[in-house]
Design an enzyme around this catalytic site. Structure first.
Site, PDB file in Angstrom:
ATOM      1  NE  ARG A 224      23.466  30.468  -3.121  1.00 27.90           N
ATOM      2  CZ  ARG A 224      24.403  29.797  -3.702  1.00 27.90           C
ATOM      3  NH1 ARG A 224      25.743  30.147  -3.590  1.00 27.90           N
ATOM      4  NH2 ARG A 224      24.486  28.803  -4.717  1.00 27.90           N
ATOM      5  CG  HIS A 272      28.558  34.012  -6.639  1.00 28.60           C
ATOM      6  ND1 HIS A 272      27.079  33.948  -6.223  1.00 28.60           N
ATOM      7  CD2 HIS A 272      28.951  32.541  -6.243  1.00 28.60           C
ATOM      8  CE1 HIS A 272      26.807  32.871  -5.805  1.00 28.60           C
ATOM      9  NE2 HIS A 272      27.952  32.072  -6.096  1.00 28.60           N
TER      10      HIS A 272
END
Ligand SMILES: NC(=O)c1ccc[n+]([C@@H]2O[C@H](COP(=O)([O-])OP(=O)(O)OC[C@H]3O[C@@H](n4cnc5c(N)ncnc54)[C@H](OP(=O)(O)O)[C@@H]3O)[C@@H](O)[C@H]2O)c1
Length: 309
Positions: A224, A272
């Site tokens: 993350r 992502h």
């Protein structure tokens, strides 16, 4: 059972058909058509909005369509007694393993350096060390980290891993806990972050952390964005201490157009996309969890609310 499908980030159409196919005896309700929240037994969601949970008094399970649930857990309306299951999809594990192996081979074989040389029309040969002499560290040895570690040991790399609790994995040198982080970082020439985002791991990749990595090391973040203090990473790259960073996740997503990462010669950016949910196999996982719920068997992927993963 009445299942409410809430898709905020992903198109509803990706999920509706595979879920309906696998759950023929349940009623799959989509957000637009639901009007009786008291009748909902299970909410299946990707990125639920804050504050929604109080309206469902009879929930038995909250099922995430994503593997990481960090964005969900700070919602004060989340009922403490309802289990939250995250996704553990074998296809996502395979996709992440492929991504990690591709990135590790890329920097192991100096393709990042060759790209920089090409931009300068510079011809300098590289003598690559064999994989057995290259140390790769994996932060997080869960469903994703352990699979990546296995694939890298199969390729002959020297692999270490770091987890919260002590672990034992074939051919992987395992470190655990904050007290062993420094020793682990010191042997990680290529470091892959596959941690969940929790209060203990937020901002973990900071100046002190990068300083403990070997000079010329590479940092790969597929966990993350908030694991990284971005200014500290830029400093470690600008000072030449780190050779390269491959980043799939960012503090702010989409990555703002003016961010230095976009144009930095020592940074590779991806949107992502290291491992995306696969509706077919993820729906198999949801169907299996609902079967377990119906017959009272232990559920899969239950999140430990105290540990936040
Ligand atoms: N970029 C993408 O496309 C993408 C896709 C999917 C997932 N992800 C990210 O990948 C993360 C990991 O997924 P996963 O399925 O592998 O999670 P997981 O199975 O829950 O594994 C988490 C691992 O991290 C370790 N860990 C947690 N807190 C720690 C701490 N404070 N100190 C040291 N180790 C700690 C755990 O240690 P223990 O083994 O001791 O519990 C475990 O080994 C997800 O949470 C998500 O954020 C990214």
């Amino acid at each position: 059972m009445n299942l409410l499908l809430l898709c905020r980030a992903e198109p509803l159409s990706r999920w509706q058909q595979p879920l309906t196919q696998r759950l023929p005896h349940d009623r799959l309700i989509v957000e637009a058509t639901h009007s009786a929240p008291g009748s909902i037994d299970v909410v299946i969601a990707d990125s639920p909005p804050q504050g929604i949970w109080k309206q469902f008094p009879n929930l038995k399970l909250i099922q995430s369509l994503w593997m990481g649930v960090d964005r969900w857990l700070h919602d004060p309306s989340l009922p403490a007694h309802v289990p939250i299951a995250r996704m553990i999809d074998p296809n996502m594990v395979t996709a992440m393993t492929e991504t990690v192996v591709a990135h590790v081979l890329h920097v192991h074989l100096h393709h990042d350096d060759m790209r920089r040389q090409q931009s300068e029309r510079r011809w300098e040969e590289f003598y690559n060390p064999v994989a057995a002499k290259r140390s790769v560290g994996i932060l997080g040895l869960g469903s994703l980290g352990a699979a990546a570690a296995r694939a890298l040991t199969d390729l002959g790399f020297r692999v270490s891993g770091w987890s919260r609790r002590p672990k034992s994995l074939d051919a992987v040198r395992c470190y655990a806990g904050a007290e062993q982080l420094g020793d682990f970082l010191a042997v990680s020439e290529i470091l892959v972050c596959l941690l969940p985002l929790t209060r203990a791991t937020r901002g973990i990749a900071n100046a002190g952390f990068f300083r403990q990595m070997p000079s010329g090391a590479v940092f790969i973040n597929v966990g993350r964005g908030a694991h990284v203090v971005e200014a500290d990473l830029l400093h470690a790259l600008d000072s030449g201490h780190l050779r390269h960073a491959i980043l799939d996740v960012f503090e702010q997503e989409p990555l703002p157009r003016e961010h230095r990462f976009w144009t930095h010669s020592r940074v590779t950016v991806s949107p992502h996309s290291a491992s995306m949910a696969n509706p077919e196999s993820a729906s198999d996982f949801v169907a299996e969890n609902l079967r377990r719920l119906r017959v009272g068997e232990p559920l899969l992927g239950i999140v430990d609310r105290a540990e936040e993963y």
